[in-house]
Design an enzyme around this catalytic site. Sequence first.
Site, PDB file in Angstrom:
ATOM      1  N   ARG A  40      46.512  31.734  32.573  1.00 40.66           N
ATOM      2  CA  ARG A  40      46.519  31.317  33.861  1.00 40.66           C
ATOM      3  C   ARG A  40      47.711  30.330  34.257  1.00 40.66           C
ATOM      4  NH1 ARG A  40      41.484  30.839  31.586  1.00 40.66           N
ATOM      5  NH2 ARG A  40      39.871  32.367  32.649  1.00 40.66           N
ATOM      6  N   LYS A  64      40.597  26.089  32.407  1.00 42.67           N
ATOM      7  CA  LYS A  64      39.356  26.413  33.031  1.00 42.67           C
ATOM      8  C   LYS A  64      38.122  26.679  32.416  1.00 42.67           C
ATOM      9  CE  LYS A  64      37.827  30.233  36.034  1.00 42.67           C
ATOM     10  NZ  LYS A  64      37.845  31.528  36.625  1.00 42.67           N
ATOM     11  N   HIS A 128      48.195  34.423  40.021  1.00 38.18           N
ATOM     12  CA  HIS A 128      47.641  35.298  39.110  1.00 38.18           C
ATOM     13  C   HIS A 128      47.911  36.736  38.897  1.00 38.18           C
ATOM     14  CE1 HIS A 128      43.844  33.986  37.279  1.00 38.18           C
ATOM     15  NE2 HIS A 128      43.248  35.008  37.845  1.00 38.18           N
ATOM     16  N   ARG A 131      48.881  37.101  35.305  1.00 36.27           N
ATOM     17  CA  ARG A 131      47.790  37.241  34.289  1.00 36.27           C
ATOM     18  C   ARG A 131      47.354  38.847  34.433  1.00 36.27           C
ATOM     19  NH1 ARG A 131      43.671  34.428  31.311  1.00 36.27           N
ATOM     20  NH2 ARG A 131      41.865  35.083  31.866  1.00 36.27           N
ATOM     21  N   HIS A 154      36.371  37.193  29.120  1.00 32.07           N
ATOM     22  CA  HIS A 154      35.251  37.675  30.055  1.00 32.07           C
ATOM     23  C   HIS A 154      34.039  38.069  29.358  1.00 32.07           C
ATOM     24  CE1 HIS A 154      38.709  39.131  33.064  1.00 32.07           C
ATOM     25  NE2 HIS A 154      38.720  37.825  33.193  1.00 32.07           N
ATOM     26  N   TYR A 163      38.969  43.160  37.200  1.00 28.55           N
ATOM     27  CA  TYR A 163      39.873  42.158  37.367  1.00 28.55           C
ATOM     28  C   TYR A 163      41.408  42.657  37.326  1.00 28.55           C
ATOM     29  CZ  TYR A 163      42.413  37.912  35.978  1.00 28.55           C
ATOM     30  OH  TYR A 163      43.484  36.973  35.851  1.00 28.55           O
TER      31      TYR A 163
END
Length: 180
Positions: A40, A64, A128, A131, A154, A163
């Site tokens: 990230r 995160k 983003h 990533r 995930h 994603y």
Amino acid sequence: MSTVEPIRNIENIKKLEKFFAQNSPRDLLLFTIGTNCGLRISDIIALNVGDVRNKSHIQIIEKKTGKFKKFPINSKLKPMIEQFTEGKNSNEALFTSIFSNRMDRFGAYYILKTAGKAVGLQDKIGTHTLRKTFGYHHYKKFKDIAILQKIFNHSNPTITLRYIGIEQDQIDESYNNFIL
């Protein structure tokens, strides 16, 4: 806030790399770390010189999730890192702004958005995107959703596929190949 997409076309990645190479070694390294490591942006801009110089692996605690992450520095990144960090203090931020303070996510966004426009990218691009681009191309190369799910932390493969934009690609392909 709109959702960004991965850069699916390798030629567009090469265009961005060329743009960054001509304009800023810092921005090229930021882009390359993002697209080759899947971090990230908050974790990329938190890196210090000592976190990457003369290292075989990058080791971080993800901002995160608070989880430990360790991965090897690939052969594309190694020489870029060594050249970029030469003569810098180990405690110094790896990515600094024009004001010599640590780059923030808005600075990184501006860099990517400006470069995307300059090379004619039509896709929705943001921090983003790096990533997601890593994830998309990692999946296309290895077809291993389980390892990518683990890399991204995930909870299930469906989340990972959605994603990185594969879920929609698969739906589109299914529709395009189904004719009664």
